[in-house]
Design a protein around this motif. Structure first.
Motif, short mmCIF file in Angstrom:
data_model
loop_
_atom_site.label_atom_id
_atom_site.label_comp_id
_atom_site.label_asym_id
_atom_site.label_seq_id
_atom_site.Cartn_x
_atom_site.Cartn_y
_atom_site.Cartn_z
N SER A 84 21.93 -7.10 35.64
CA SER A 84 21.08 -8.35 36.16
C SER A 84 20.37 -8.81 34.85
O SER A 84 18.97 -8.77 34.82
CB SER A 84 20.31 -8.15 37.31
N LEU A 85 20.96 -8.81 33.59
CA LEU A 85 20.38 -8.83 32.48
C LEU A 85 19.48 -10.44 32.44
O LEU A 85 19.97 -11.12 33.13
CB LEU A 85 21.22 -9.09 31.21
N LYS A 86 18.43 -10.36 31.66
CA LYS A 86 17.51 -11.47 31.66
C LYS A 86 17.49 -11.95 30.04
O LYS A 86 17.53 -11.01 29.15
CB LYS A 86 16.00 -11.01 32.18
N PRO A 87 16.98 -13.21 29.83
CA PRO A 87 16.82 -13.51 28.44
C PRO A 87 15.88 -12.66 27.80
O PRO A 87 15.90 -12.29 26.69
CB PRO A 87 16.36 -15.07 28.49
N GLU A 88 14.82 -12.35 28.53
CA GLU A 88 13.67 -11.38 27.85
C GLU A 88 14.10 -10.01 27.69
O GLU A 88 13.24 -9.29 27.12
CB GLU A 88 12.41 -11.19 28.85
#
Length: 121
Positions: A84-88
């Motif tokens: 669930s990678l996020k840009p942050e």
């Protein structure tokens, strides 16, 4: 001489997964705590996760529920499964190992050269 070699970084889209690995090699008597740090552009390096030789783990609040750290003591290798990678999460990820050198008999913390993780929205 001690080396930490990281692999597994790259480009992912938000919601995707990546898995990092880091192997320690060289004149090592014992590897204690290992972990992952990350540094985003313009920010300080921050601790992401740690794992002891006994398997106890810690995770930063920002990655709990999404990242998992694991360790293979026989191979002196750790892994960081990032879901669930996020840009942050975009940053250079650095492997860290606290170890007792088999040549100097001194406990020292080492860092790898880092692997880039980029998450696009």
């Amino acid at each position: 001489q001690v080396q930490l070699v990281e692999s597994g970084g790259g480009l992912a889209q938000a919601g995707e997964s990546l898995k990092l690995s880091c192997t320690v090699s060289g004149s090592i008597f014992r590897v204690n705590v290992m972990g992952w740090y990350r540094q985003a552009p313009g920010k300080q390096r921050e601790l992401v996760a740690t794992v002891t030789s006994g398997g106890s783990t810690t995770l930063a609040d920002s990655v709990k529920g999404r990242f998992t750290i694991s360790r293979d003591n026989a191979e002196n290798t750790i892994y960081l499964q990032m879901n669930s990678l996020k840009p942050e999460d975009t940053a250079v990820y650095y492997c860290n190992a606290e170890l007792l050198s088999g040549s100097t008999w001194v406990t020292t913390a080492y860092f790898g050269q880092g692997t880039q993780v980029t998450v696009s929205s």
